[in-house]
Design a protein around this motif. Structure first.
Motif, mmCIF file in Angstrom:
data_model
loop_
_atom_site.group_PDB
_atom_site.id
_atom_site.type_symbol
_atom_site.label_atom_id
_atom_site.label_comp_id
_atom_site.label_asym_id
_atom_site.label_seq_id
_atom_site.Cartn_x
_atom_site.Cartn_y
_atom_site.Cartn_z
ATOM 1 N N VAL A 1 13.675 -52.398 -3.811
ATOM 2 C CA VAL A 1 14.733 -52.680 -4.781
ATOM 3 C C VAL A 1 14.838 -51.500 -5.738
ATOM 4 O O VAL A 1 13.825 -51.070 -6.310
ATOM 5 C CB VAL A 1 14.399 -53.951 -5.609
ATOM 6 C CG1 VAL A 1 15.526 -54.256 -6.598
ATOM 7 C CG2 VAL A 1 14.132 -55.135 -4.692
ATOM 8 N N LYS A 2 16.041 -50.984 -5.890
ATOM 9 C CA LYS A 2 16.272 -49.888 -6.823
ATOM 10 C C LYS A 2 17.333 -50.348 -7.819
ATOM 11 O O LYS A 2 18.381 -50.854 -7.425
ATOM 12 C CB LYS A 2 16.763 -48.681 -6.027
ATOM 13 C CG LYS A 2 16.808 -47.403 -6.812
ATOM 14 C CD LYS A 2 17.240 -46.251 -5.920
ATOM 15 C CE LYS A 2 16.041 -45.547 -5.330
ATOM 16 N NZ LYS A 2 16.365 -44.223 -4.781
ATOM 17 N N ILE A 3 17.038 -50.189 -9.115
ATOM 18 C CA ILE A 3 17.962 -50.664 -10.153
ATOM 19 C C ILE A 3 18.797 -49.496 -10.669
ATOM 20 O O ILE A 3 18.258 -48.432 -11.007
ATOM 21 C CB ILE A 3 17.176 -51.283 -11.339
ATOM 22 C CG1 ILE A 3 16.203 -52.361 -10.852
ATOM 23 C CG2 ILE A 3 18.136 -51.809 -12.395
ATOM 24 C CD1 ILE A 3 16.823 -53.665 -10.460
ATOM 25 N N ILE A 4 20.104 -49.703 -10.737
ATOM 26 C CA ILE A 4 21.035 -48.649 -11.182
ATOM 27 C C ILE A 4 21.679 -49.083 -12.502
ATOM 28 O O ILE A 4 22.088 -50.240 -12.650
ATOM 29 C CB ILE A 4 22.166 -48.424 -10.137
ATOM 30 C CG1 ILE A 4 21.630 -48.429 -8.701
ATOM 31 C CG2 ILE A 4 22.969 -47.159 -10.461
ATOM 32 C CD1 ILE A 4 20.882 -47.252 -8.262
ATOM 33 N N GLU A 5 21.773 -48.132 -13.422
ATOM 34 C CA GLU A 5 22.418 -48.413 -14.717
ATOM 35 C C GLU A 5 23.934 -48.226 -14.618
ATOM 36 O O GLU A 5 24.447 -47.680 -13.633
ATOM 37 C CB GLU A 5 21.848 -47.480 -15.790
ATOM 38 C CG GLU A 5 20.383 -47.720 -16.122
ATOM 39 C CD GLU A 5 20.166 -48.958 -17.006
ATOM 40 O OE1 GLU A 5 21.017 -49.866 -17.021
ATOM 41 O OE2 GLU A 5 19.116 -49.011 -17.676
ATOM 42 N N ALA A 6 24.639 -48.624 -15.681
ATOM 43 C CA ALA A 6 26.108 -48.581 -15.676
ATOM 44 C C ALA A 6 26.660 -47.165 -15.507
ATOM 45 O O ALA A 6 27.783 -46.981 -15.026
ATOM 46 C CB ALA A 6 26.633 -49.189 -16.980
ATOM 47 N N ASP A 7 25.860 -46.159 -15.880
ATOM 48 C CA ASP A 7 26.348 -44.772 -15.728
ATOM 49 C C ASP A 7 26.049 -44.203 -14.343
ATOM 50 O O ASP A 7 26.271 -43.018 -14.086
ATOM 51 C CB ASP A 7 25.732 -43.878 -16.820
ATOM 52 C CG ASP A 7 24.211 -43.778 -16.710
ATOM 53 O OD1 ASP A 7 23.633 -44.377 -15.773
ATOM 54 O OD2 ASP A 7 23.607 -43.096 -17.556
ATOM 55 N N GLY A 8 25.515 -45.039 -13.439
ATOM 56 C CA GLY A 8 25.271 -44.596 -12.066
ATOM 57 C C GLY A 8 23.901 -43.960 -11.856
ATOM 58 O O GLY A 8 23.564 -43.595 -10.742
ATOM 59 N N THR A 9 23.102 -43.828 -12.914
ATOM 60 C CA THR A 9 21.754 -43.260 -12.734
ATOM 61 C C THR A 9 20.748 -44.393 -12.534
ATOM 62 O O THR A 9 20.995 -45.533 -12.937
ATOM 63 C CB THR A 9 21.306 -42.424 -13.957
ATOM 64 O OG1 THR A 9 21.287 -43.271 -15.100
ATOM 65 C CG2 THR A 9 22.228 -41.249 -14.202
ATOM 66 N N GLU A 10 19.607 -44.037 -11.909
ATOM 67 C CA GLU A 10 18.544 -45.032 -11.744
ATOM 68 C C GLU A 10 18.018 -45.427 -13.123
ATOM 69 O O GLU A 10 18.020 -44.612 -14.044
ATOM 70 C CB GLU A 10 17.387 -44.416 -10.946
ATOM 71 C CG GLU A 10 17.703 -44.231 -9.488
ATOM 72 C CD GLU A 10 16.699 -43.303 -8.838
ATOM 73 O OE1 GLU A 10 15.502 -43.585 -8.918
ATOM 74 O OE2 GLU A 10 17.113 -42.289 -8.256
ATOM 75 N N MET A 11 17.541 -46.657 -13.225
ATOM 76 C CA MET A 11 17.018 -47.119 -14.506
ATOM 77 C C MET A 11 15.825 -46.251 -14.937
ATOM 78 O O MET A 11 14.942 -45.958 -14.133
ATOM 79 C CB MET A 11 16.588 -48.583 -14.384
ATOM 80 C CG MET A 11 16.113 -49.175 -15.691
ATOM 81 S SD MET A 11 15.677 -50.914 -15.521
ATOM 82 C CE MET A 11 17.162 -51.703 -16.141
#
Ligand code: MG
Length: 455
Positions: A109-119
């Motif tokens: 599982v990889k989490i992405i932030e609203a700006d498109g970068t990984e958390m």
């Protein structure tokens, strides 16, 4: 500027990873969804690679997100950078179900932030705390989220890359693409065809059993690609890892291009066109720094991990600097004009652009790169911290870079010793300008490490 690494318990450098049916149960993925849904309100995009367990885990993550009131847009099978591109500016965040280059039995599982970068690390620690405390905000029946499917969004990513380059710049060029049965089956052939190339594919049907080759695009697994490049007279061959954030190449003669050389080649082209900073981890070969400085650009080093590279690139720009390029010496290249993440599709397209605009063969471009010898080694030990402390004392008369582990800098050579965050091992890399010195430096550092670990 110093980027600090935080100690995470569940998430590694690339999210959560594990063997399906053993250490990555769907219940854990549901809780990750509940925790992320508790932290981020709004609409979340989800996607996955081609692994056989992808369907199960996507359903698990969606369940957690919907239960905490998030709406979900399921983008289906797509590369990680495609999901990141889709998320940027359109969603409150995203989740990618992938184990990247790991064998088929793994997923993650990889989490992405609203700006498109990984958390980043700080937010990931908050997310982990919610997971360990089971501290979620489930919503009552009238406020649970809604879900829609949007497999067509992948086209936005394909189009954005094609439109980044001059129209049909690849006309007359043959390229062989090996997506390795991964999600790049749905993107890279279309990107390159859209640029005007004639495209042949190998392992081009999505298949989570990876029947043709493993998701790690190692030189040994790319013999078929090399043969097809030579027999078809292609300009080059390209292969992706299991989620297509990385791309590696073989030249027109079927020769595999070492990933530090790939990074150097692209950096050299970009730095010749525009001036600014190039950002890369301390583990990247000195060949990059040499070429970048030679072109009048600067280099900024970060801890190992693409997230640190991406975030450093962003913060340099926010502080008024120009950043022209970034990435790692493993085929994960970041093009800041497109987005702040490793992008295999963009890397494939950039190679077409470089060859078309220079009119040169890939092998001749590689020949111009300064030759280095790189030795990679590892030692299994739980005394990593002690080794690092002793190294700092023993090598205090050398120039040291402590960005990540201990990097001993000598004229035209370096040795890096790092402790793994997830396994009881230390990793050693030596990068030198001659084979003989690389061996000597490697033996010296290994002897010192063994003096401590064998005590
Ligand atoms: Mg990957």
């Amino acid at each position: 500027m110093q980027t600090t690494k935080f100690q995470k318990r569940l998430f590694g450098t690339n999210g959560v990873r594990g063997i399906v049916g053993k250490d990555l149960p769907p219940e854990l993925v549901v809780t990750i969804g509940e925790a992320f849904g508790t932290m981020r309100k709004g609409c979340i995009a989800v996607g996955r690679d081609t692994r056989t367990s992808g369907d199960t885990l996507v359903k698990a993550i969606k369940s957690g997100l919907l239960a905490t009131g998030c709406d979900v847009v399921d983008c289906g099978i797509l590369p990680t950078p495609a999901l990141q591109y889709i998320i940027k500016g359109r969603f409150a965040g995203g989740v990618m179900i992938t184990a990247s280059h790991n064998p088929p039995e793994y997923n993650g599982v990889k989490i992405i932030e609203a700006d498109g970068t990984e958390m980043g690390d700080e937010e990931t620690l908050k997310l982990e705390q919610l997971i360990f405390d089971l501290s979620f905000s489930p919503k009552p029946w009238e406020h649970v989220g809604h879900e829609v499917n949007a497999p067509h969004l992948i086209r936005k990513y394909i189009k954005s890359i094609i439109n980044h380059f001059p129209h049909k710049i690849g006309s007359g060029m043959t390229v062989v693409v090996d997506p390795g049965s991964g999600p790049a089956c749905l993107t890279s052939p279309h990107i390159l065809t859209g640029m005007g190339c004639r495209v042949l594919t190998l392992h081009g049907v999505p298949d989570g059993t990876f029947p043709g080759r493993l998701p790690e695009p190692s030189s040994q697994g790319l013999k078929g690609l090399a043969e097809l490049v030579v027999s078809s007279g292609a300009a080059f061959g390209i292969a992706h890892d299991g989620d297509a954030d990385r791309a590696v190449f073989v030249d027109e003669n079927g020769q595999f291009i070492e990933e530090n050389e790939e990074f150097t080649l692209v950096a050299s082209y970009i730095c010749h066109q525009e001036k600014g900073a190039v950002v890369t981890p301390v583990s990247t070969s000195l060949m990059v720094e040499k070429v970048v400085k030679n072109e009048g650009c600067t280099i900024t080093y970060t801890p190992v991990g693409s997230i640190y590279v991406a975030r450093t690139m962003r913060s340099l720009i926010e502080n008024g600097n120009t950043v022209v390029f970034g990435g790692e010496g493993n085929g994960g290249l970041i093009f800041p004009r497109h987005q702040f993440c490793r992008d295999g599709g963009m890397t494939a397209a950039m190679m077409v652009y470089i060859l078309a605009s220079t009119g040169e063969h890939l092998s001749s471009l590689v020949r111009r790169i300064p030759k280095r010898t790189i030795i990679k080694d590892k030692v299994t030990t739980s005394r990593g911290a002690e080794v690092l402390e002793s190294l700092k004392k023993e090598y205090s008369y050398d120039l040291l870079d402590l960005t990540d582990g201990v990097k001993i800098l000598r004229e035209d050579s370096w040795a890096l010793v790092r402790v793994s965050g997830t396994e009881p091992i230390i990793r050693i890399i030596v990068d030198a300008d001659s084979y003989d010195y690389s061996k000597e430096f490697h033996e010296e550092v290994m002897a010192f490490i063994h003096k401590i670990t064998d005590k």
